[in-house]
Design a protein around this motif. Sequence first.
Motif, PDB file in Angstrom:
ATOM      1  N   ILE A  59       0.752  -1.481  -0.049  1.00 59.25           N
ATOM      2  CA  ILE A  59      -0.048  -0.011  -0.099  1.00 59.25           C
ATOM      3  C   ILE A  59       0.761   1.202  -0.251  1.00 59.25           C
ATOM      4  N   LEU A  60       1.820   1.327   0.749  1.00 57.55           N
ATOM      5  CA  LEU A  60       2.979   2.534   0.949  1.00 57.55           C
ATOM      6  C   LEU A  60       3.463   2.593  -0.424  1.00 57.55           C
ATOM      7  N   THR A  61       4.065   1.410  -0.961  1.00 59.00           N
ATOM      8  CA  THR A  61       4.692   1.738  -2.288  1.00 59.00           C
ATOM      9  C   THR A  61       3.684   2.233  -3.488  1.00 59.00           C
ATOM     10  N   GLY A  62       2.553   1.531  -3.473  1.00 57.56           N
ATOM     11  CA  GLY A  62       1.609   1.808  -4.369  1.00 57.56           C
ATOM     12  C   GLY A  62       1.023   3.376  -4.267  1.00 57.56           C
ATOM     13  N   MET A  63       0.829   3.863  -3.139  1.00 60.67           N
ATOM     14  CA  MET A  63       0.294   5.207  -3.055  1.00 60.67           C
ATOM     15  C   MET A  63       1.446   6.177  -3.376  1.00 60.67           C
ATOM     16  N   ALA A  64       2.706   5.623  -2.915  1.00 60.04           N
ATOM     17  CA  ALA A  64       3.782   7.043  -3.217  1.00 60.04           C
ATOM     18  C   ALA A  64       3.893   6.647  -4.819  1.00 60.04           C
ATOM     19  N   GLY A  65       3.985   5.683  -5.384  1.00 58.92           N
ATOM     20  CA  GLY A  65       4.101   5.651  -6.890  1.00 58.92           C
ATOM     21  C   GLY A  65       2.991   6.474  -7.549  1.00 58.92           C
ATOM     22  N   LEU A  66       1.574   6.274  -7.042  1.00 58.26           N
ATOM     23  CA  LEU A  66       0.441   6.761  -7.554  1.00 58.26           C
ATOM     24  C   LEU A  66       0.758   8.474  -7.455  1.00 58.26           C
ATOM     25  N   VAL A  67       1.058   8.906  -6.238  1.00 58.16           N
ATOM     26  CA  VAL A  67       1.307  10.340  -6.148  1.00 58.16           C
ATOM     27  C   VAL A  67       2.435  10.923  -6.918  1.00 58.16           C
ATOM     28  N   ALA A  68       3.554  10.355  -6.889  1.00 58.92           N
ATOM     29  CA  ALA A  68       4.774  10.713  -7.802  1.00 58.92           C
ATOM     30  C   ALA A  68       4.271  10.640  -9.203  1.00 58.92           C
ATOM     31  N   GLY A  69       3.741   9.403  -9.622  1.00 62.90           N
ATOM     32  CA  GLY A  69       3.342   9.262 -10.975  1.00 62.90           C
ATOM     33  C   GLY A  69       2.406  10.312 -11.480  1.00 62.90           C
ATOM     34  N   ALA A  70       1.459  10.757 -10.667  1.00 54.63           N
ATOM     35  CA  ALA A  70       0.461  11.611 -11.280  1.00 54.63           C
ATOM     36  C   ALA A  70       0.946  12.949 -11.404  1.00 54.63           C
ATOM     37  N   PHE A  71       1.882  13.319 -10.427  1.00 53.44           N
ATOM     38  CA  PHE A  71       2.507  14.707 -10.558  1.00 53.44           C
ATOM     39  C   PHE A  71       3.359  14.768 -11.659  1.00 53.44           C
ATOM     40  N   SER A  72       4.321  13.797 -11.775  1.00 53.51           N
ATOM     41  CA  SER A  72       5.141  13.638 -13.071  1.00 53.51           C
ATOM     42  C   SER A  72       4.508  13.691 -14.275  1.00 53.51           C
ATOM     43  N   MET A  73       3.236  12.815 -14.548  1.00 54.01           N
ATOM     44  CA  MET A  73       2.654  12.843 -15.707  1.00 54.01           C
ATOM     45  C   MET A  73       1.945  14.329 -16.033  1.00 54.01           C
ATOM     46  N   ALA A  74       1.409  14.926 -14.688  1.00 53.20           N
ATOM     47  CA  ALA A  74       0.866  16.314 -15.046  1.00 53.20           C
ATOM     48  C   ALA A  74       1.812  17.249 -15.663  1.00 53.20           C
ATOM     49  N   LEU A  75       2.956  17.361 -14.728  1.00 54.34           N
ATOM     50  CA  LEU A  75       3.986  18.100 -15.136  1.00 54.34           C
ATOM     51  C   LEU A  75       4.378  18.240 -16.653  1.00 54.34           C
ATOM     52  N   GLY A  76       4.733  16.733 -16.875  1.00 56.32           N
ATOM     53  CA  GLY A  76       5.283  16.311 -18.103  1.00 56.32           C
ATOM     54  C   GLY A  76       4.270  16.895 -19.333  1.00 56.32           C
ATOM     55  N   GLU A  77       3.120  16.617 -19.021  1.00 58.45           N
ATOM     56  CA  GLU A  77       1.906  16.853 -20.124  1.00 58.45           C
ATOM     57  C   GLU A  77       1.901  18.478 -20.303  1.00 58.45           C
ATOM     58  N   PHE A  78       1.908  19.093 -19.281  1.00 50.80           N
ATOM     59  CA  PHE A  78       1.878  20.400 -19.481  1.00 50.80           C
ATOM     60  C   PHE A  78       3.031  21.150 -19.988  1.00 50.80           C
ATOM     61  N   PRO A 157      -2.533  23.298 -22.582  1.00 50.89           N
ATOM     62  CA  PRO A 157      -1.556  22.457 -21.438  1.00 50.89           C
ATOM     63  C   PRO A 157      -2.195  22.150 -20.196  1.00 50.89           C
ATOM     64  N   TRP A 158      -3.148  22.793 -19.788  1.00 49.76           N
ATOM     65  CA  TRP A 158      -3.809  22.885 -18.419  1.00 49.76           C
ATOM     66  C   TRP A 158      -4.814  21.497 -18.571  1.00 49.76           C
ATOM     67  N   VAL A 159      -5.501  21.543 -19.733  1.00 49.91           N
ATOM     68  CA  VAL A 159      -6.432  20.411 -19.981  1.00 49.91           C
ATOM     69  C   VAL A 159      -5.637  19.010 -20.103  1.00 49.91           C
ATOM     70  N   ALA A 160      -4.460  19.229 -20.699  1.00 48.73           N
ATOM     71  CA  ALA A 160      -3.721  17.901 -20.785  1.00 48.73           C
ATOM     72  C   ALA A 160      -3.402  17.493 -19.566  1.00 48.73           C
ATOM     73  N   ALA A 161      -2.673  18.446 -18.565  1.00 45.45           N
ATOM     74  CA  ALA A 161      -2.061  18.260 -17.339  1.00 45.45           C
ATOM     75  C   ALA A 161      -3.259  17.546 -16.498  1.00 45.45           C
ATOM     76  N   ILE A 162      -4.217  18.439 -16.248  1.00 50.72           N
ATOM     77  CA  ILE A 162      -5.433  17.682 -15.516  1.00 50.72           C
ATOM     78  C   ILE A 162      -5.885  16.546 -15.621  1.00 50.72           C
ATOM     79  N   SER A 163      -6.086  16.202 -17.255  1.00 44.07           N
ATOM     80  CA  SER A 163      -6.420  14.956 -17.513  1.00 44.07           C
ATOM     81  C   SER A 163      -5.621  13.907 -17.028  1.00 44.07           C
ATOM     82  N   SER A 164      -4.375  14.149 -17.292  1.00 44.97           N
ATOM     83  CA  SER A 164      -3.427  12.783 -17.207  1.00 44.97           C
ATOM     84  C   SER A 164      -3.134  12.945 -15.485  1.00 44.97           C
ATOM     85  N   PHE A 165      -3.377  13.841 -14.717  1.00 44.59           N
ATOM     86  CA  PHE A 165      -3.178  13.855 -13.410  1.00 44.59           C
ATOM     87  C   PHE A 165      -4.215  12.916 -12.789  1.00 44.59           C
TER      88      PHE A 165
END
Length: 243
Positions: A59-78, A157-165
């Motif tokens: 759970i700890l690993t998965g949640m950390a991966g979820l939060v880190a990945g969501a922010f990484s995806m959003a920032l990358g898409e933007f 870029p905002w739509v892409a970032a929010i969608s991916s997040f």
Amino acid sequence: MTQPPGPAEFAEHANDHHHADVSGGWLRAAVFGAMDGLVTNIALVAGVGGGGGGRQVIILTGMAGLVAGAFSMALGEFASVDTQNAAVASEVAVERDEIRRHPHAEQAELAATYQEMGLSRATAEAMASEVHANPELAVKVHAAQELGVDVDDQPSPWVAAISSFFCFAIGGVIPLVPFLLGYSSLLAALLVGAVGLFVVGALTSRFTTRGWLFSGLRQLGFGALAAGATYLVGMLIGVGIAG
């Protein structure tokens, strides 16, 4: 002479002529985010579980991966969409300057393009002349013909970032559901993740000409490949650490 359409044909055409929004920036980001979230956390769960990690660790690993990945995806898409839009704006500015400095050459170039599309020389020249009577219209048409872009319809870029997040977060939480509900079965988590992959893959077929079964099985295969590789790595590392 072509017969004008009647009211019935107009009504039928209005009901039939619909297109999905494929240029707004959200579709690619949403699909990529959901798939990446699913595959990433299925792989993380498989790797940590294969290495002997318990429910809390997963759970700890998965949640950390979820939060880190969501922010990484959003920032990358933007960043990627914003950079792409800036590059398009730069090229459009170049085209606008060319039309200002060499209007006749640009008009002849557009007429030649129309001829290459199959129009007669007289029609092509007449169309190019009418387009160039309006400098801003000329910029838009040249951008569409030479760059393949619609200057009035660039993705946000905002739509892409929010969608991916949000789509990454939704995809990432699916394989964690059994553990969050109190279960400790790695197999159950992988099966839930597999269902998620198939369903999301099948849903993407609504925007393509591919069948839902093929799309679903393709995404399931991608996820199984990632999960199998990380499970093997986790198992080997877990055995090495235990030894």
